[in-house]
Design a protein around this motif. Sequence first.
Motif, PDB file in Angstrom:
ATOM      1  N   ILE A  44       0.842  -1.180   0.000  1.00 37.87           N
ATOM      2  CA  ILE A  44       0.000   0.000   0.000  1.00 37.87           C
ATOM      3  C   ILE A  44       0.881   1.235   0.000  1.00 37.87           C
ATOM      4  N   VAL A  45       0.562   2.174  -0.877  1.00 38.57           N
ATOM      5  CA  VAL A  45       1.344   3.412  -0.939  1.00 38.57           C
ATOM      6  C   VAL A  45       0.821   4.316   0.172  1.00 38.57           C
ATOM      7  N   ALA A  46       1.435   4.185   1.339  1.00 44.35           N
ATOM      8  CA  ALA A  46       0.916   4.895   2.507  1.00 44.35           C
ATOM      9  C   ALA A  46       1.436   6.325   2.564  1.00 44.35           C
ATOM     10  N   GLY A  47       2.591   6.535   1.971  1.00 47.17           N
ATOM     11  CA  GLY A  47       3.138   7.884   1.979  1.00 47.17           C
ATOM     12  C   GLY A  47       3.496   8.280   0.569  1.00 47.17           C
ATOM     13  N   ASP A  48       3.401   9.554   0.289  1.00 41.59           N
ATOM     14  CA  ASP A  48       3.628   9.996  -1.073  1.00 41.59           C
ATOM     15  C   ASP A  48       4.343  11.330  -0.975  1.00 41.59           C
ATOM     16  N   GLU A  49       5.556  11.370  -1.472  1.00 40.58           N
ATOM     17  CA  GLU A  49       6.289  12.637  -1.455  1.00 40.58           C
ATOM     18  C   GLU A  49       6.722  12.927  -2.887  1.00 40.58           C
ATOM     19  N   THR A  50       5.750  13.226  -3.717  1.00 38.25           N
ATOM     20  CA  THR A  50       6.041  13.571  -5.102  1.00 38.25           C
ATOM     21  C   THR A  50       5.284  14.854  -5.423  1.00 38.25           C
ATOM     22  N   CYS A  51       5.773  15.581  -6.442  1.00 40.08           N
ATOM     23  CA  CYS A  51       5.209  16.933  -6.565  1.00 40.08           C
ATOM     24  C   CYS A  51       3.836  16.970  -7.201  1.00 40.08           C
ATOM     25  N   MET A  52       3.411  15.921  -7.888  1.00 37.67           N
ATOM     26  CA  MET A  52       2.032  15.951  -8.354  1.00 37.67           C
ATOM     27  C   MET A  52       1.129  15.290  -7.318  1.00 37.67           C
ATOM     28  N   GLY A  53       1.723  14.827  -6.232  1.00 37.86           N
ATOM     29  CA  GLY A  53       0.940  14.170  -5.188  1.00 37.86           C
ATOM     30  C   GLY A  53       0.748  15.076  -3.994  1.00 37.86           C
ATOM     31  N   GLU A  54       0.941  14.479  -2.822  1.00 35.39           N
ATOM     32  CA  GLU A  54       0.635  15.198  -1.591  1.00 35.39           C
ATOM     33  C   GLU A  54       1.470  16.461  -1.405  1.00 35.39           C
ATOM     34  N   ARG A  55       2.697  16.415  -1.876  1.00 32.15           N
ATOM     35  CA  ARG A  55       3.578  17.536  -1.590  1.00 32.15           C
ATOM     36  C   ARG A  55       3.132  18.833  -2.264  1.00 32.15           C
ATOM     37  N   GLY A  56       2.644  18.655  -3.493  1.00 35.28           N
ATOM     38  CA  GLY A  56       2.399  19.811  -4.339  1.00 35.28           C
ATOM     39  C   GLY A  56       1.524  20.884  -3.745  1.00 35.28           C
ATOM     40  N   MET A  57       0.484  20.487  -3.051  1.00 37.46           N
ATOM     41  CA  MET A  57      -0.456  21.499  -2.588  1.00 37.46           C
ATOM     42  C   MET A  57      -0.459  21.654  -1.076  1.00 37.46           C
ATOM     43  N   TRP A  58       0.408  20.942  -0.406  1.00 37.06           N
ATOM     44  CA  TRP A  58       0.311  20.853   1.050  1.00 37.06           C
ATOM     45  C   TRP A  58       0.506  22.194   1.752  1.00 37.06           C
ATOM     46  N   ASP A  59       1.502  22.953   1.342  1.00 32.46           N
ATOM     47  CA  ASP A  59       1.868  24.132   2.118  1.00 32.46           C
ATOM     48  C   ASP A  59       0.985  25.329   1.795  1.00 32.46           C
TER      49      ASP A  59
END
Lengths: 431, 397
Positions: A294-309
């Motif tokens: 299961i992909v529990a964490g995602d640190e890619t720029c089209m994924g979770e990282r991109g819009m987080w901040d």
Amino acid sequence: MMAKATLKERQDKRFINKETQTAAKYLRRLEELSGAPDDIEPFYNALKRIYVDMKSVETENKTIGTYCVMTPPELIYAAGAVPVKLCSGNYTAFSIGDDIAPRDACPLVKAIAGFKQTGLMPVYEDCSMMVIPITCDCKKKIAGMLADKFNTVTLHIPAKRDDIDIEMFTDQLYDLMEKLEDVTGNAVTYESLSEGFRKVGYAQYELSEFIRLKKQMPYLIRGSHAMAILNAASYMPADVWGKALHKVNKSLEKNIAEKKTVTSKKLPRILLTGSPIVFPNIKIPLLIEEMGGIVAGDETCMGERGMWDPAVITDNSFDGMMRALANRSLRPCPCPTFADNSQRIYRLKQLIKENRIQGVIYHVLRGCLVYDFEYKRIEEELGKLDIPVIRLESDYNEEDIEQLRIRIEAFIELIKLKQAPERITTVRKSF
Amino acid sequence: MRSKKKIIITSVICLGMAALAYFAWLFPFYEFTSNDFGTGIEKLMSAEYLYTLTPLFIIIALATTGIILVIFIRKFLAKTDKNRSRAAQVRMGRLKGDSPKQKKSLFMIIRWAAMIIFTFMMIWGGLIFGLKMSSLSIPVLSCPWNTEQMTESSCYYLSHLNELFELPIQNIILFFGSTIAFTLLLGRAICGFLCPMGLIQDITDKIRQKTKIEGIKMNDKMYETLTPIKWCMALIFTGLCFAGGNFCNFCPAVAVSPILAGMSTSLYVSGFLMILVLMGGFFKRRAFCTICPLGTVMGFFHKISLFRVKKDCQSCTECGACYEACPMGIKMIYTEREKTDVTHANCIMCGECVKCCPEDNALSLTFAGKKIYTSSRKKIMSGYEEVRNYYDGKSNS
Ligand code: SF4
Ligand code: SF4
Ligand code: SF4
Ligand code: SF4
Ligand code: SF4
């Protein structure tokens, strides 16, 4: 003359056929993957609209193409336009771009070149302007290539993030603002910028909620589905996306109450990081989850990282808001374009802790040097935490799928060996 | 070469400041024919009070004029600058609308209430409630020339150390005892929660935020240049008395409390400085605090005071929002990646960094080890909740 035209027509037709087929196939695979939350359809539809139906983003306003996470969408909304992210994961366009861009260029950029060449994708063709942050050499050169067909603006990304760099970036945003005004014919005002902040802020509000729910154990959602949702954000106006995500959040909340989780099995929890993963190039997350991880964490720029901040307004003046955008675009961004990017390691460690990650897959697109550079250091750092890491290199085609499958399978087996024997924790009710 | 120039300029400024402080009594800002330190509730009610307030009115009028002038000059310069003119019109124009704001936190409400109540007590407290605590000294910049204030303020004897040692021994002990006790207990939280000069500057900043006027964005280089000036101020503050000077003629704080308490006080350089404090505080939050000598002295104890800023480095994304928000320009709070204690000598415990930090638990203010204010994503995003409610309402109908 005549024959030539038909040849081009035939080529175009073939392109469209192939392109839509691949996109449809990956959408189908997403749909077939068990455990999707209710109300995920709007996101599938957005992806389908762009890649299968070959239409542009659903909006009456002008669209502005953007690349990377450093272009502040708030500013584009403030000018009365809608941003679309044009980083591409398209295999068919890649195969065309392969002949245009140099052999060692990354596939993402080749795909962009391919789209430009064919001129067939409405989402590209309809853009009134393109904003290209120069994050690596590939981006720099593709910016030049795009300029002979589109109205482009480049943003210089500094190598450091000192106060002076933020100030200079703020100035660039003012320039961008004026160009946006020229293109859309709407003036950016304090009011409209605030409105832009609200649109994006609301989307981030829902995203925060979504990520909080995504972290729940046992899992409420799979990483591939989450990635589809986050990818779709590129092709939906932020408020529409936020509203749709609101529904997903609600249904996830409902699933908590009903104890409906993705699976009752203990799946190896994997963190995916590295080069961008853009629909339809989602073979890696799909493979991981199809093979029982299961992909529990995602640190890619089209994924979770991109819009987080979020852009945090610390000063209420117009300049304060622009500065907030510049600050948000550069400082929290764990993009390897910055010379010192040790913060990415902290971010990874944080994700590992929060999601109880058991293994990290480091994705490198062939030719993506900046990400490849950081692999060694991350491997070292994570080795200290006793987290296994593998580097997966891939390209935009399906030829490497078998090889990827074998490696991912072996990796998942390795994690399974390390963890305690599988045990059923809750009774599976649905899915 | 450049650093040499910098050193020369800084030394000239510092020397100039020292000279100005030494000869402060030669530059009258407003002189009463005789200083009348007698006051009472009746005086506050009479027309005479308005007469005492004259210097204050002049200060406010001049500061306002100064601020407006700066804004106009800036506008003019921006208009004539061809590269920037269009964006400048938006930036400098009258701004309508509201930016999204997070909900008010209890911490900030308490902080403001504490500042307002304490300032009130320091000015009129003695007149109304009597001088019950006046044997204690607290290190704030609330001028004890106002003999009717609730507690004594340490600044007078800190800037007149020579006079201090002429006092009876129990007074000296009481002075040091209470000053040190307050500093240890509260540290520079006194600056964030109590000091009237701090309140004044927070108010000018509030006015700017409400009018959405662009301020002066400080950067690390500018803060760096201020550091020697800050030390020079501290030196003048403690040392001037031994050279035969009187810091009080130079201190801007004298223009506030005694005058408001109804004492006709002649002002010298202080009056001019107060105008600068107001103007500075308008364009840059807590501008005077960055060079305040009393704050510097209190800062010596930052390692042991009970108020602390804590950081969970794991949760931090290095987004820099805390640094952008910090009125004292403390950069380490955002760059620190190992230590959990990020209390800096300049930190005034204002809590702005915690308020603006978007990561759960990344920053917190603690008192004696207990968290009193913690950063949270939910709080940061609370301004957007109404958008959600708005959409919710819309989608239901
Ligand atoms: S960062 Fe990597 S994937 Fe992105 S454009 Fe550059 S080389 Fe390509
Ligand atoms: S003038 Fe300043 S230093 Fe002197 S007693 Fe008043 S506040 Fe203290
Ligand atoms: S630093 Fe500011 S708040 Fe603190 S004592 Fe000085 S003027 Fe008051
Ligand atoms: S570090 Fe935080 S509490 Fe301290 S002065 Fe800066 S913003 Fe205020
Ligand atoms: S605001 Fe919070 S997350 Fe951002 S740099 Fe400061 S401590 Fe880190």
